[in-house]
Design a protein around this motif. Sequence first.
Motif, PDB file in Angstrom:
ATOM      1  N   ASP A 466     -36.093  -1.613  -5.996  1.00 49.43           N
ATOM      2  CA  ASP A 466     -36.247  -0.181  -5.717  1.00 49.43           C
ATOM      3  C   ASP A 466     -36.821   0.045  -4.328  1.00 49.43           C
ATOM      4  N   ARG A 469     -33.793  -0.341  -1.888  1.00 49.97           N
ATOM      5  CA  ARG A 469     -32.670   0.587  -1.981  1.00 49.97           C
ATOM      6  C   ARG A 469     -32.879   1.802  -1.074  1.00 49.97           C
ATOM      7  N   LYS A 474     -26.339  -2.112   0.853  1.00 53.12           N
ATOM      8  CA  LYS A 474     -26.316  -2.662  -0.496  1.00 53.12           C
ATOM      9  C   LYS A 474     -26.051  -4.154  -0.505  1.00 53.12           C
TER      10      LYS A 474
END
Length: 510
Positions: A466, A469, A474
Amino acid sequence: MQNQGIGTWVQRRRERSRTDIALVFRDQSITYGELADRIDRLASALADRGVSAGDRVAYLGNNHPSFLETLFACGILGAIFVPLNTRLAPPEIEFMLEDSGATTLVTQEELTDLARAGAWSTGVTRRINVGGPPATHHEQYEAVLASATGSGPKVAVELDDPAIILYTSGTTGRPKGAVLTHGNLTWNCFNALVDYGITAKERVLLISPMFHVASLSMGALPVLLQGGLVILHEKFDPGAVLTTVEADRVTMLSGVPTTFQMLQEHPDFASTDISSLEHLTCGGSTMPERMLQAYEERGLAFSCGYGMTETSPGATAMPPQMSLKKMGSSGIAHFFTDVKIVDEQGETLPPGEIGEIWVRGPNVIKEYWRRPDATAEAIVDGWFRSGDLGHFDEDGYIYVSDRLKDMIISGGENIYSAEVEAIIMELAPIAAVALIGVPDDRWGEVPWAIVNLKPGAELSAEEILDHLRGRLAKYKIPKKVEFIDELPRTASGKVRKAELRKRYGMPAGS
């Protein structure tokens, strides 16, 4: 004044191939005459808006005619083109815009949110959107072209002048801007023409994004130089690629092992007529034997090569007829390029001995953008220190064995450990982290994070992911987080990543 750079290539082609098709995009065909006229108008419009020699113009978008039009328009003006990877996160885009000093950003409409988030605190003062309606905060690309008052100023551009800044991640965690000159790009094209036999009859399908130097410099540019046809696909779709190859009689494809594997595994591969293909070039990592054989059974052979952004990108190329005989090799040095293997003192090593790969030639960059420290470290007496390990065999074929810089290549995308590790280390409970590449059947390898927590600390793998991100692309985010009591280290305190790779080197997900 004479422009010796790549900006005039399409204009010179217009004199010879005005009615020949230069680009195909979706259902649109653009002739060399039409493409040259559009480039002239864009150069004029950008000049009217204050863009001049040395200014940086960034582009954020997938494969599209406007990408090449902006590149060549910059070349006419002596401005510097800065293509940005569409898979990056806003903070990464922001850094590259700020570091390059770009003041103009051309972006595709569907990437407006990313462009806005990445550019809001930078020196970008003008945004031009390709597609979409006019808006108060940006201009519309076609309207900009329509506003042109002439064909643009006549600017003297030399081969040594910078043409493109391409950002490549560094071991310190901050990307470096590799400055590719007009001469670098020109000589790289010469290498491609000689070693791949590219002619005016070429019909190349670009299945990889042009913001990667391989797709641009080994596909689009040499074919346009010769007056061939460039077919643009916005994104890679195996089924669409096979359909296009058959329907448009494509002669040339360039990609990474993952893309060719996905083509071969597609249900239509066996029934598609791919007999028109003459040139299959592959880089990024070694092509597995089973893949080579699958294409050989269809009468096709690969020219696998080795290179990097700093070599524009070609350093070596494999003669197709030697692909199976020299399995695992990346070929021989390109025609106008020299490659050698050296020891820690920079002394040339004989065949069979592993050392660092050094590259020299007119296709090799002279500098990193505003990074004299990085330039001095990477370039020694004209030789670029790749940071990769390899050896020659007795026939002069090179084998790349390892990477000194701990770079992970996942699906053709470069992931540098230090960049990801630095962000993970922002989390207070973490004592140490090592990012390694783990073999993966589809992507070649994927990143795993091996984490050592501080005594008594608690932190979940999901909390770490988290934290990453939205800050990293990605493909850079670890596919798995493994916790370990202590990272293995050398006597000097360096993490022994080779030991970690051996320990965790099973296929991802097993």
